[in-house]
Write a protein that holds these residues in place. Structure first.
Motif, PDB file in Angstrom:
ATOM      1  N   PRO A  30       0.809  -1.080  -0.026  1.00  0.00           N
ATOM      2  CA  PRO A  30      -0.108  -0.085   0.097  1.00  0.00           C
ATOM      3  C   PRO A  30       0.819   1.353  -0.154  1.00  0.00           C
ATOM      4  O   PRO A  30       2.008   1.403   0.598  1.00  0.00           O
ATOM      5  N   VAL A  63      -0.311   7.471   3.152  1.00  0.00           N
ATOM      6  CA  VAL A  63      -0.815   8.766   3.173  1.00  0.00           C
ATOM      7  C   VAL A  63      -0.654   9.634   4.306  1.00  0.00           C
ATOM      8  O   VAL A  63      -1.566   9.076   5.190  1.00  0.00           O
ATOM      9  N   ALA A  86      -5.518  10.702  -1.064  1.00  0.00           N
ATOM     10  CA  ALA A  86      -5.979   9.545  -0.867  1.00  0.00           C
ATOM     11  C   ALA A  86      -7.493   9.270  -1.416  1.00  0.00           C
ATOM     12  O   ALA A  86      -7.204   7.947  -1.953  1.00  0.00           O
ATOM     13  N   LEU A 102      -5.907   8.527  -5.153  1.00  0.00           N
ATOM     14  CA  LEU A 102      -5.105   7.054  -5.166  1.00  0.00           C
ATOM     15  C   LEU A 102      -6.192   6.020  -5.247  1.00  0.00           C
ATOM     16  O   LEU A 102      -6.304   4.845  -5.913  1.00  0.00           O
ATOM     17  N   VAL A 154      -4.243   1.768  -0.527  1.00  0.00           N
ATOM     18  CA  VAL A 154      -3.815   2.935   0.330  1.00  0.00           C
ATOM     19  C   VAL A 154      -3.979   2.467   1.810  1.00  0.00           C
ATOM     20  O   VAL A 154      -4.760   1.845   2.104  1.00  0.00           O
ATOM     21  N   ALA A 180      -9.681   2.154   2.545  1.00  0.00           N
ATOM     22  CA  ALA A 180      -8.302   1.989   2.907  1.00  0.00           C
ATOM     23  C   ALA A 180      -8.022   1.383   3.955  1.00  0.00           C
ATOM     24  O   ALA A 180      -8.804   1.198   4.949  1.00  0.00           O
ATOM     25  N   THR A 184       4.963  -1.068   2.965  1.00  0.00           N
ATOM     26  CA  THR A 184       4.343  -0.224   2.208  1.00  0.00           C
ATOM     27  C   THR A 184       5.348  -0.082   0.932  1.00  0.00           C
ATOM     28  O   THR A 184       6.573  -0.628   0.956  1.00  0.00           O
TER      29      THR A 184
END
Length: 287
Positions: A4, A7, A19, A22, A29, A46, A66
């Motif tokens: 992911p 953010v 966010a 995306l 996310v 998310a 991430t």
């Protein structure tokens, strides 16, 4: 990208716009903050993770696994070493991430703004990166300038007759989605992001007047008067100084240049300030 994209600042204008863009682009996310319940409600599609810039113990879990990091500096943070830069160090230790850092126009040469120190650290820490240097946000009208507009029917700034090519944070989010979809294409790039036209604050006041149906005026402030105005709002002194420096620079044309980078990234014209005001007309109810 497999993991992911983390953010930061997702409850704010810039991070929230990223966010949403995306997620709309189908990218995974992970939104970070201290209010996890609020983040889940705002971004149901998310992952959520606790991240407190003032608690380094939250950094490793936030970045673990991430593949990207969208990094925004909270306005109240001026000491970036133990906060943003330490998060970058954690990302360098625990992930192979591409960082998109939202800096500010001119930060590459302006040592006064905290963004400069983050840019320098990002270049040296070994991570892949792209730097976005937006100018003044259209969303300032419903954020930093909102109380004056609502309660005083005025815009009060030390900007003189300077012009600003306001950029909509929704477009910044869309640009971030383009970059994270093909990070290698944008590796090591720095983009100045502006709106499609530069306007002075008399024009901004006119847009608000025409949209809201009541007279909004622009009242130029002195530097000392504006500092006192910000301090009465109980903002941290460092934030007051940065905000004053940035707005005073408008007198010298520091934000009036229209840059084509955002249109190239988006493949379309950026949103205008008039579009922003029209879309957010309910943001300034009369006092």
């Amino acid at each position: 990208m497999t993991g992911p994209i983390l953010v930061t600042g997702a409850t704010g204008n810039v991070g929230g716009g990223a966010a949403r863009s995306l997620l709309a682009a189908g990218l995974p996310v992970r939104v970070a903050g201290t209010n996890l319940e609020g983040l889940r409600e705002r971004f149901p599609g998310a992952e959520t993770v606790r991240l407190d810039f003032f608690d380094a113990q939250t950094f490793d879990a936030a970045v673990a696994g991430t593949s990207g990091l969208f990094l925004v500096r909270p306005p109240a943070i001026s000491r970036v070493g133990p906060t943003l830069n330490a998060l970058l160090d954690a990302a360098a230790r625990y992930s192979r991430v591409h960082v998109v850092f939202v800096s500010v126009a001119g930060a590459d040469t302006n040592r006064i703004v905290p963004h400069h120190r983050v840019e320098q650290h990002l270049r040296a820490c070994g991570l892949a990166w792209t730097i976005l240097r937006p100018g003044f946000f259209a969303q300032n009208l419903a954020d930093a300038y909102a109380d004056d507009i609502r309660t005083q029917d005025r815009i009060y700034l030390p900007a003189g007759r300077g012009k600003v090519a306001f950029v909509d944070t929704r477009d910044i989010g869309d640009a971030a989605a383009v970059i994270f979809a093909a990070p290698d294409v944008h590796r090591g790039a720095a983009y100045t992001l502006t709106g499609p036209e530069a306007v002075d604050f008399d024009t901004v006041a006119g847009l608000l007047t025409g949209t809201l149906g009541r007279i909004i005026r622009y009242q130029p402030a002195t530097i000392a008067g504006y500092l006192r105005h910000l301090r009465r709002q109980r903002l941290p002194i460092a934030q007051c100084l940065v905000q004053t420096v940035l707005h005073t620079g408008l007198r010298r044309g520091q934000a009036e240049r229209v840059d084509p980078a955002l249109a190239r990234l988006l493949g379309r014209a950026p949103r205008t300030l008039a579009q922003y005001v029209s879309d957010h007309r309910t943001s300034w109810p009369p006092r």
